[in-house]
Design an enzyme around this catalytic site. Sequence first.
Site, short mmCIF file in Angstrom:
data_model
loop_
_atom_site.label_atom_id
_atom_site.label_comp_id
_atom_site.label_asym_id
_atom_site.label_seq_id
_atom_site.Cartn_x
_atom_site.Cartn_y
_atom_site.Cartn_z
N SER A 148 16.17 14.34 43.25
CA SER A 148 15.96 13.03 43.89
C SER A 148 17.05 12.05 43.45
O SER A 148 18.22 12.35 43.64
CB SER A 148 14.54 12.53 43.57
OG SER A 148 14.21 11.42 44.35
N ASP A 166 10.62 17.40 53.59
CA ASP A 166 10.87 16.24 52.71
C ASP A 166 10.81 14.97 53.56
O ASP A 166 11.57 14.81 54.51
CB ASP A 166 12.26 16.40 52.07
CG ASP A 166 12.50 15.42 50.92
OD1 ASP A 166 12.04 14.27 51.02
OD2 ASP A 166 13.15 15.83 49.94
N HIS A 205 8.45 15.71 49.29
CA HIS A 205 9.42 15.31 48.27
C HIS A 205 8.86 15.40 46.85
O HIS A 205 9.49 15.99 45.96
CB HIS A 205 9.90 13.90 48.56
CG HIS A 205 11.04 13.46 47.70
ND1 HIS A 205 12.34 13.84 47.94
CD2 HIS A 205 11.07 12.68 46.58
CE1 HIS A 205 13.13 13.32 47.01
NE2 HIS A 205 12.38 12.60 46.18
#
Length: 419
Positions: free
Chosen positions: A203, A350, A382
């Site tokens: 991320s 995601d 995610h």
Amino acid sequence: MRVKLLFLVFFVGLGASTTPRTPIPPSKDPWYRPPSRFESAAPGTVFKVRQAPGNLTDMFNCSAVYNILYRTTDSQYLPTWAVTTLYIPLKSGHSPRSATTQGQGDAAPSPPFLTWLHPYDSNSLDSSPSYLFYDASTPFVQDLRTALSRGWHVSVPDYEGPKASFTAGVMSGHAVLDSVRAVQRARLPSIDDRNPAAIWGYSGGGLAAGWAAELQASYAPDLELAGVAMGSPVVNVTDVLYRVNNTPLAGLIPPALLGLTSQYPDAQKFLISHLKPGPTNDAFLAARNVSWTQAIQTFSGQDIATTYFINGLADVFAPEMRLAWGRDSCMGYHGVPWMMPVYVYQAAHDELASVDDTAALVARYCGVGANIFFERNQVGGHLEELVAGAPGAVRWLASVFDGTYSQKYPSTGCTIVDV
Ligand SMILES: *[C@@H]1O[C@H](CO)[C@@H](O)[C@H](O)[C@H]1NC(C)=O
Ligand SMILES: *[C@@H]1O[C@H](CO)[C@@H](O)[C@H](O)[C@H]1NC(C)=O
Ligand SMILES: *[C@@H]1O[C@H](CO)[C@@H](O)[C@H](O)[C@H]1NC(C)=O
Ligand SMILES: *[C@@H]1O[C@H](CO)[C@@H](O)[C@H](O)[C@H]1NC(C)=O
């Protein structure tokens, strides 16, 4: 050990590097200041080393923790500095290169050396991992524990730098690469440039890992990296901001706008001057002083541009903002990760970062000779993939560390696998 540390302090040339008993926030801790004329030092130069204050060794079950302050380069390509925190495991793992011996006849193991990038996603310097981790409730630190339990040395850089430039890709990539150099040069026990070195982030950490990979061949060709693993890299920040607006993750937007423009003072001045006057002005600027967790709570569900800016999106993407967006927010334009294998993983569904953007980036790199293994997970989104994808990343990292990579993964070209 004590003798070695004294020697080191002398060697780095700082008499007064005493470690406070309890940690002080970076914005107030004088240790977080570079020496005068630091600008003339080469990127990766170590300015200060200290044993980390407080009890991180207890909290992370490791044998020692050090802070290192080093020279790096910002998004304007001007000298700046950053801090990394090096965690030494209780018991070192070994790697094929561990046969090398250092002076004095010591058998010096070369345990794997992982640079792990925490997604701290904040525009507050006091949310830098070197300080944030004293808060035992900090989320997303499991990967650090996993790596330490495998006997890996783990460096956790504050890659957003001294202005907490969340989403500024060039700043982040440089700070990651120079943190690797700094750890190798810090003259700490059992770690130097012979330990196999790899980088891993997910991320916000995947963003920093991706930029480090892309910038390496031009900015740090001297670094020998065994591999880079990036999960759900934020390939295009603008795209992510559109996706999270009006959602529970809208709180990523204010720190991203402030973080990106912290590297472009004129753009930041423009942006702030276009905030609506009144209480919403203060509410937006409060994002400079809060952690990821707090920002997510404060701005949840909001339409950020229309709530805070006089001309809404027209201000956010005004001509004054063009250089910041252009230079720092899109991967794929600053280089190609040619010099080491790369592992990419992401959830196919995601909701935060587009898996299609990631696939396009991988295709772009692969078209000119990169070696990438890309796993697309058909299950979860995610936040689920942060946990679900970690074992695959650890397996891949273990293979680049122990030299079994070419038996386990295709060592040329690109492979995309749906799992
Ligand atoms: C040490 O770390 C623990 C968490 O493992 C924390 O609860 C405790 O308050 C810390 N102690 C000190 C003195 O900082
Ligand atoms: C710390 O690590 C050691 C060695 O791996 C292990 O035996 C011990 O259970 C760990 N302690 C904690 C509190 O996790
Ligand atoms: C990034 O995403 C935005 C929004 O989806 C799009 O308009 C833009 O073209 C993208 N930039 C690049 C360089 O792909
Ligand atoms: C909030 O952040 C700004 C900019 O980083 C800083 O100038 C200010 O002192 C901070 N305020 C507090 C209360 O920490």
